[in-house]
Design a protein around this motif. Structure first.
Motif, PDB file in Angstrom:
ATOM      1  N   TYR A 151       0.529  -1.539   0.145  1.00 12.49           N
ATOM      2  CA  TYR A 151       0.350   0.373   0.349  1.00 12.49           C
ATOM      3  C   TYR A 151       0.629   1.133  -0.240  1.00 12.49           C
ATOM      4  O   TYR A 151       0.827   2.359  -0.827  1.00 12.49           O
ATOM      5  N   HIS A 180       1.541   3.254  -2.941  1.00 13.91           N
ATOM      6  CA  HIS A 180       0.828   5.333  -2.512  1.00 13.91           C
ATOM      7  C   HIS A 180       1.767   6.099  -2.965  1.00 13.91           C
ATOM      8  O   HIS A 180       1.640   7.111  -3.719  1.00 13.91           O
ATOM      9  N   ASP A 181       2.513   6.282  -2.369  1.00 12.75           N
ATOM     10  CA  ASP A 181       4.464   6.596  -2.663  1.00 12.75           C
ATOM     11  C   ASP A 181       5.021   6.891  -3.935  1.00 12.75           C
ATOM     12  O   ASP A 181       5.446   7.778  -4.601  1.00 12.75           O
ATOM     13  N   GLN A 183       3.425   6.736  -6.980  1.00  7.13           N
ATOM     14  CA  GLN A 183       2.267   7.689  -7.605  1.00  7.13           C
ATOM     15  C   GLN A 183       2.642   9.446  -7.268  1.00  7.13           C
ATOM     16  O   GLN A 183       2.593   9.328  -8.081  1.00  7.13           O
ATOM     17  N   GLU A 184       3.694   9.607  -5.789  1.00 10.14           N
ATOM     18  CA  GLU A 184       3.744  10.799  -6.411  1.00 10.14           C
ATOM     19  C   GLU A 184       4.525  11.255  -7.004  1.00 10.14           C
ATOM     20  O   GLU A 184       4.352  12.501  -7.863  1.00 10.14           O
ATOM     21  N   ARG A 222       3.572  11.856 -10.651  1.00  8.57           N
ATOM     22  CA  ARG A 222       2.646  12.871 -10.799  1.00  8.57           C
ATOM     23  C   ARG A 222       2.944  14.134 -11.054  1.00  8.57           C
ATOM     24  O   ARG A 222       3.086  14.932 -11.502  1.00  8.57           O
ATOM     25  N   MET A 223       4.195  14.544 -10.224  1.00  6.87           N
ATOM     26  CA  MET A 223       5.252  15.191 -10.107  1.00  6.87           C
ATOM     27  C   MET A 223       6.243  15.687 -12.511  1.00  6.87           C
ATOM     28  O   MET A 223       6.001  16.027 -12.639  1.00  6.87           O
ATOM     29  N   ASN A 283       2.994  16.155 -14.671  1.00 11.11           N
ATOM     30  CA  ASN A 283       2.008  17.782 -14.409  1.00 11.11           C
ATOM     31  C   ASN A 283       3.228  18.655 -14.837  1.00 11.11           C
ATOM     32  O   ASN A 283       3.935  19.310 -15.538  1.00 11.11           O
ATOM     33  N   ILE A 312       5.016  11.520 -21.267  1.00 12.84           N
ATOM     34  CA  ILE A 312       3.581  11.850 -20.542  1.00 12.84           C
ATOM     35  C   ILE A 312       2.884  10.878 -20.402  1.00 12.84           C
ATOM     36  O   ILE A 312       2.334  10.341 -19.536  1.00 12.84           O
ATOM     37  N   GLN A 333       1.257   5.314 -13.757  1.00 14.03           N
ATOM     38  CA  GLN A 333       0.387   5.583 -12.936  1.00 14.03           C
ATOM     39  C   GLN A 333      -0.721   4.401 -13.000  1.00 14.03           C
ATOM     40  O   GLN A 333      -1.521   3.674 -11.792  1.00 14.03           O
ATOM     41  N   LYS A 348      -1.648   1.318 -10.527  1.00  9.45           N
ATOM     42  CA  LYS A 348      -3.829   1.522  -9.162  1.00  9.45           C
ATOM     43  C   LYS A 348      -3.971   0.043  -9.051  1.00  9.45           C
ATOM     44  O   LYS A 348      -4.640   0.001  -8.969  1.00  9.45           O
TER      45      LYS A 348
END
Lengths: 309, 145
Positions: A84, A88-89, A91-92, A95-96, A99, A124, A131, A135
């Motif tokens: 978990y 979760h970590d 993903q961070e 995302r950077m 974005n 991208i 990601q 998930k």
């Protein structure tokens, strides 16, 4: 008289001898009996010793088993937590990447040549794909967490799955048809069953043949101790030599460009079926269609039994 | 309650400078003129809100944006302390996280002064996020929280 005396003395001596002999016999019997009892006692003690050793072995084995079970539970919990947190970590940073690549592209929109734009799209796409993988991995790891087994109406589960797929079914073309036979009541986790039907029907829609309207049929039949479900379609089918591989996480037969997705669906199905003590397999002929079958133990038996329309 | 002329104060509690800059970038277009303050962990956030140390001159923010994964005091602890402080609990608060809301968080979200928003995975989704924050903030003002 003398003779009598002599005779009686002889008699007495004879008597003594026979007495002594009898005594000796008794003594011998006694010694034998004692020896027998002693060996019996020893045998009993040996048996008791053996029993004690056996008991200690069983106790030791039980303790080992208990420790192993505790260890397994602990490592399972740890693995779940690790999974978990890692998911979760992980993903961070992605995302950077996604974005800021987009922000960079937006800021320099007019200065980017077509090739650089393609590179930006690759970055991208890579980040968003990663990601999705994370998930789905998380989704896979969570199967069976907080599960509640209880009497479950399979037709309600199927209805719920089809409701979730309403848009997908609609978008697959107006002539697509999903029908089903009578569904049983059995002991299961309702939400896992919904997810199972949803994954299988969603695959049937996704891998449809473009030339014919999709026809998907869900059936359940009672075997001796279990129910066998089938989800059949008239889609593109699968080369059977790859059929088993499809139940492993992230194994795919098509590129993401042909059919989007990560390839977690059937792995999730397999895990759900395993939670219910069943099996899952595929029967297919390329160009004709695929039938995915799975079993679920009929632990409700005759108490609620029977197919309910 | 809110002076229409002054920009609203927004406290961003976020340890990732990348996320802070993405918020800065997107808050430029945010409707009520705003002034952003950043606290990089939970301890600093609470010092700011309680106007301790170097924050003695700080004004209470009109909106708090709180990340959950924070060094030192994490977002859950900060949230609990804010909700236990009578002067802070009415400040509209946006939980800004990249994970799904769990039960711990859901019980706070029942309060009208708290909302939960996921960190956008794509830049285009920031516009929607800002709209959601704006709607939440206006709604909180109407409720007089």
């Amino acid at each position: 008289m003398n003779r009598g005396i002599a005779s009686s003395a002889a008699d007495a001596a004879q008597n003594r001898r026979s007495h002594t002999k009898a005594m000796l016999n008794i003594l011998e019997d006694f010694v034998q009996e004692k020896a027998r009892l002693e060996s019996l006692q020893e045998a009993t003690l040996n048996i008791l010793d053996d029993f004690d050793v056996a008991r200690k072995n069983v106790e030791r084995a039980y303790l080992q088993l208990q420790a192993a079970a505790e260890e397994l539970e602990r490592s399972n919990t740890e693995l779940e937590q690790f999974f978990y947190v890692a998911s979760h970590d992980m993903q961070e940073p992605l995302r950077m990447v996604a974005n800021y690549t987009e922000l960079l592209a937006r800021r320099h929109k007019d200065k980017l040549d077509p090739e650089s734009e393609k590179f930006v799209a690759y970055i991208i796409d890579g980040a968003t794909h990663m990601q999705e993988l994370i998930k789905d991995l998380l989704l896979y790891a969570r199967v069976g967490k907080n599960q509640i087994f209880g009497p479950t109406d399979c037709s309600a589960a199927l209805r719920s799955a089809l409701a979730n797929l309403k848009i997908a079914i609609k978008e697959s073309g107006g002539d697509s048809k999903v029908t089903h036979g009578p569904m049983p009541h059995l002991t299961a986790d309702f939400s896992q069953l919904v997810s199972l039907f949803q994954n299988l029907v969603s695959n049937a829609i996704k891998y449809r043949r473009k030339s014919v309207p999709a026809a998907i049929r869900i059936e359940a039949k009672r075997l001796r101790k279990e129910w066998e479900f089938s989800v059949s379609d008239n889609g593109i089918g699968i080369d059977m030599q790859y059929a088993n591989r499809l139940f492993l996480p992230f194994q795919r037969l098509h590129t993401r460009l042909e059919y989007p997705g990560t390839g977690i669906g059937l792995a999730i199905c397999k895990k759900i079926v395993a939670q219910h003590g069943g099996r899952i397999w595929i029967e297919s002929e390329p160009g004709k269609g695929t039938t995915c079958r799975f079993t679920i133990a009929d632990n409700l038996g005759s108490r609620e039994g029977g197919a309910i329309q | 309650m809110i002076d229409d002329d002054r920009p609203i104060g927004i406290l961003i509690v976020e340890d990732n400078p990348g996320d802070v800059d993405l918020l800065r970038e997107n808050f430029k277009d945010f409707k009520p003129a705003n002034k952003l303050h950043v606290a990089k962990d939970g301890v600093e956030a609470l010092q700011y809100l309680r106007r301790q140390g170097s924050f003695s001159e700080a004004a209470l923010p009109d909106l708090i944006i709180l990340d959950l994964n924070l060094p030192r005091k994490n977002g859950y602890e900060v949230l609990a302390e804010i909700k236990n402080a009578s002067d802070l609990k009415r400040i509209p608060l946006v939980i800004f996280s990249s994970s799904q809301a769990d039960e711990n968080i859901m019980k706070f979200c029942a309060s009208p002064a708290v909302c939960y928003l996921n960190k956008p995975e794509r830049l285009d989704d920031f516009a929607k996020l800002l709209q959601a924050i704006e709607a939440f903030w206006i709604n909180s003002m109407k409720l007089g929280t």
